[in-house]
Design a protein around this motif. Structure first.
Motif, PDB file in Angstrom:
ATOM      1  N   ILE A 239      50.768  45.122  37.312  1.00  0.00           N
ATOM      2  CA  ILE A 239      51.079  43.723  37.564  1.00  0.00           C
ATOM      3  C   ILE A 239      52.166  43.681  38.629  1.00  0.00           C
ATOM      4  CG2 ILE A 239      51.992  41.584  36.573  1.00  0.00           C
ATOM      5  CD1 ILE A 239      50.898  42.505  33.861  1.00  0.00           C
ATOM      6  N   GLU A 240      51.924  42.941  39.687  1.00  0.00           N
ATOM      7  CA  GLU A 240      52.907  42.790  40.764  1.00  0.00           C
ATOM      8  C   GLU A 240      53.896  41.679  40.388  1.00  0.00           C
ATOM      9  OE1 GLU A 240      53.110  44.782  43.310  1.00  0.00           O
ATOM     10  OE2 GLU A 240      51.215  45.826  42.969  1.00  0.00           O
ATOM     11  N   PRO A 241      55.116  41.714  40.962  1.00  0.00           N
ATOM     12  CA  PRO A 241      56.099  40.660  40.668  1.00  0.00           C
ATOM     13  C   PRO A 241      55.522  39.267  40.924  1.00  0.00           C
ATOM     14  CG  PRO A 241      57.128  42.435  41.899  1.00  0.00           C
ATOM     15  CD  PRO A 241      55.640  42.721  41.889  1.00  0.00           C
ATOM     16  N   GLY A 242      55.732  38.377  39.970  1.00  0.00           N
ATOM     17  CA  GLY A 242      55.270  37.000  40.102  1.00  0.00           C
ATOM     18  C   GLY A 242      53.852  36.754  39.617  1.00  0.00           C
ATOM     19  N   GLU A 243      53.108  37.816  39.262  1.00  0.00           N
ATOM     20  CA  GLU A 243      51.729  37.661  38.792  1.00  0.00           C
ATOM     21  C   GLU A 243      51.679  37.541  37.274  1.00  0.00           C
ATOM     22  OE1 GLU A 243      48.645  40.029  41.678  1.00  0.00           O
ATOM     23  OE2 GLU A 243      49.807  41.264  40.286  1.00  0.00           O
ATOM     24  N   THR A 244      50.719  36.771  36.806  1.00  0.00           N
ATOM     25  CA  THR A 244      50.396  36.800  35.388  1.00  0.00           C
ATOM     26  C   THR A 244      49.465  37.995  35.170  1.00  0.00           C
ATOM     27  OG1 THR A 244      48.392  35.467  35.599  1.00  0.00           O
ATOM     28  CG2 THR A 244      50.494  34.267  35.263  1.00  0.00           C
ATOM     29  N   PRO A 245      49.296  38.440  33.919  1.00  0.00           N
ATOM     30  CA  PRO A 245      48.342  39.534  33.694  1.00  0.00           C
ATOM     31  C   PRO A 245      46.943  39.202  34.209  1.00  0.00           C
ATOM     32  CG  PRO A 245      49.731  39.270  31.772  1.00  0.00           C
ATOM     33  CD  PRO A 245      50.050  38.122  32.698  1.00  0.00           C
ATOM     34  N   GLU A 246      46.497  37.967  33.996  1.00  0.00           N
ATOM     35  CA  GLU A 246      45.163  37.576  34.451  1.00  0.00           C
ATOM     36  C   GLU A 246      45.052  37.604  35.975  1.00  0.00           C
ATOM     37  OE1 GLU A 246      45.935  35.843  30.421  1.00  0.00           O
ATOM     38  OE2 GLU A 246      47.056  35.899  32.304  1.00  0.00           O
ATOM     39  N   GLN A 247      46.075  37.101  36.671  1.00  0.00           N
ATOM     40  CA  GLN A 247      46.057  37.129  38.136  1.00  0.00           C
ATOM     41  C   GLN A 247      46.010  38.569  38.648  1.00  0.00           C
ATOM     42  OE1 GLN A 247      49.690  34.944  38.742  1.00  0.00           O
ATOM     43  NE2 GLN A 247      48.620  33.046  39.286  1.00  0.00           N
ATOM     44  N   ALA A 248      46.797  39.435  38.020  1.00  0.00           N
ATOM     45  CA  ALA A 248      46.820  40.837  38.432  1.00  0.00           C
ATOM     46  C   ALA A 248      45.458  41.487  38.225  1.00  0.00           C
ATOM     47  CB  ALA A 248      47.889  41.597  37.646  1.00  0.00           C
ATOM     48  N   LEU A 249      44.818  41.204  37.093  1.00  0.00           N
ATOM     49  CA  LEU A 249      43.525  41.823  36.821  1.00  0.00           C
ATOM     50  C   LEU A 249      42.450  41.312  37.778  1.00  0.00           C
ATOM     51  CD1 LEU A 249      41.989  43.840  35.183  1.00  0.00           C
ATOM     52  CD2 LEU A 249      41.669  42.095  33.414  1.00  0.00           C
ATOM     53  N   ILE A 250      42.451  40.036  38.057  1.00  0.00           N
ATOM     54  CA  ILE A 250      41.496  39.474  39.020  1.00  0.00           C
ATOM     55  C   ILE A 250      41.676  40.137  40.379  1.00  0.00           C
ATOM     56  CG2 ILE A 250      40.937  37.377  40.328  1.00  0.00           C
ATOM     57  CD1 ILE A 250      41.521  35.844  37.631  1.00  0.00           C
ATOM     58  N   ARG A 251      42.927  40.307  40.824  1.00  0.00           N
ATOM     59  CA  ARG A 251      43.213  40.964  42.105  1.00  0.00           C
ATOM     60  C   ARG A 251      42.764  42.419  42.076  1.00  0.00           C
ATOM     61  NH1 ARG A 251      46.893  44.332  42.936  1.00  0.00           N
ATOM     62  NH2 ARG A 251      48.284  43.637  41.267  1.00  0.00           N
ATOM     63  N   GLU A 252      43.112  43.137  41.010  1.00  0.00           N
ATOM     64  CA  GLU A 252      42.763  44.558  40.912  1.00  0.00           C
ATOM     65  C   GLU A 252      41.243  44.769  40.905  1.00  0.00           C
ATOM     66  OE1 GLU A 252      44.408  47.385  40.995  1.00  0.00           O
ATOM     67  OE2 GLU A 252      46.481  46.705  40.878  1.00  0.00           O
ATOM     68  N   LEU A 253      40.504  43.916  40.196  1.00  0.00           N
ATOM     69  CA  LEU A 253      39.048  44.065  40.152  1.00  0.00           C
ATOM     70  C   LEU A 253      38.418  43.790  41.511  1.00  0.00           C
ATOM     71  CD1 LEU A 253      38.347  42.472  36.655  1.00  0.00           C
ATOM     72  CD2 LEU A 253      38.333  44.906  37.264  1.00  0.00           C
ATOM     73  N   ALA A 254      38.989  42.854  42.254  1.00  0.00           N
ATOM     74  CA  ALA A 254      38.498  42.592  43.611  1.00  0.00           C
ATOM     75  C   ALA A 254      38.789  43.789  44.517  1.00  0.00           C
ATOM     76  CB  ALA A 254      39.142  41.325  44.165  1.00  0.00           C
ATOM     77  N   GLU A 255      40.009  44.340  44.416  1.00  0.00           N
ATOM     78  CA  GLU A 255      40.396  45.477  45.260  1.00  0.00           C
ATOM     79  C   GLU A 255      39.628  46.746  44.903  1.00  0.00           C
ATOM     80  OE1 GLU A 255      44.624  45.960  44.779  1.00  0.00           O
ATOM     81  OE2 GLU A 255      45.087  44.088  45.817  1.00  0.00           O
ATOM     82  N   GLU A 256      39.508  47.052  43.603  1.00  0.00           N
ATOM     83  CA  GLU A 256      38.917  48.312  43.165  1.00  0.00           C
ATOM     84  C   GLU A 256      37.398  48.313  43.137  1.00  0.00           C
ATOM     85  OE1 GLU A 256      40.486  49.513  39.386  1.00  0.00           O
ATOM     86  OE2 GLU A 256      42.513  49.755  40.150  1.00  0.00           O
ATOM     87  N   LEU A 257      36.800  47.162  42.751  1.00  0.00           N
ATOM     88  CA  LEU A 257      35.361  47.128  42.509  1.00  0.00           C
ATOM     89  C   LEU A 257      34.594  46.149  43.389  1.00  0.00           C
ATOM     90  CD1 LEU A 257      35.449  47.135  38.597  1.00  0.00           C
ATOM     91  CD2 LEU A 257      35.128  49.101  40.115  1.00  0.00           C
ATOM     92  N   ALA A 258      35.302  45.356  44.190  1.00  0.00           N
ATOM     93  CA  ALA A 258      34.680  44.337  45.050  1.00  0.00           C
ATOM     94  C   ALA A 258      33.905  43.306  44.238  1.00  0.00           C
ATOM     95  CB  ALA A 258      33.786  44.987  46.103  1.00  0.00           C
ATOM     96  N   ILE A 259      34.460  42.915  43.084  1.00  0.00           N
ATOM     97  CA  ILE A 259      33.832  41.864  42.281  1.00  0.00           C
ATOM     98  C   ILE A 259      34.789  40.685  42.137  1.00  0.00           C
ATOM     99  CG2 ILE A 259      32.302  43.410  41.012  1.00  0.00           C
ATOM    100  CD1 ILE A 259      34.226  43.169  38.610  1.00  0.00           C
TER     101      ILE A 259
END
Length: 136
Positions: free
Chosen positions: A44-64
């Motif tokens: 989780i990056e500073p200022g992110e909620t867990p959900e925001q972080a997961l949405i970002r990570e899934l886009a970065e890692e899996l392109a979904i």
């Protein structure tokens, strides 16, 4: 009395397909715990909620693309990680846009929950297997 450890909070997704299989990814060479299978996610990056972080990570890692409403909090794991304490928040997701591709992992694999027992996974992920078997 021992010194307080810094807590590292990470999020991960149990992506469940229509056949009830879960997506796991293999950690690439050169990273800590290389070769181990894990649920996709990250820090989780500073200022992110867990959900925001997961949405970002899934886009970065899996392109979904994942909508916030499609993330259901499922369980967590707590484990020592070097000089830190790891808190892993696991969400279940059954709906996303796009087809997962391995952008940062060595490989992706769809497995039945019971098959997770046979995979070499990080220590923090192992306690989640039984809970996922009961949920999926």
């Amino acid at each position: 009395m021992t010194a307080a450890r810094k807590t590292l909070i990470v999020v991960a997704a149990a992506l469940v397909d229509r056949d009830g299989r879960l997506l796991v990814q293999q950690r690439p060479e050169g990273k800590p715990m290389a070769g181990l299978w894990e649920f996709p996610g990250g820090k989780i990056e500073p200022g992110e909620t867990p959900e925001q972080a997961l949405i970002r990570e899934l886009a970065e890692e899996l392109a979904i693309d994942v909508d916030h409403a499609c993330l259901a909090p499922a369980c967590f794991a707590s484990d020592r990680l070097d000089d830190k304490h790891l808190l892993l928040l696991l969400f279940v997701c059954r709906k996303w846009g796009g087809t997962p591709i391995a952008r940062h992992a060595s490989a992706l694999r769809w497995v039945r929950p019971v098959e997770l027992h046979g995979l070499d996974m990080p220590p923090a992920d192992k306690p989640l297997i039984g809970l996922l078997e009961a949920l999926i």
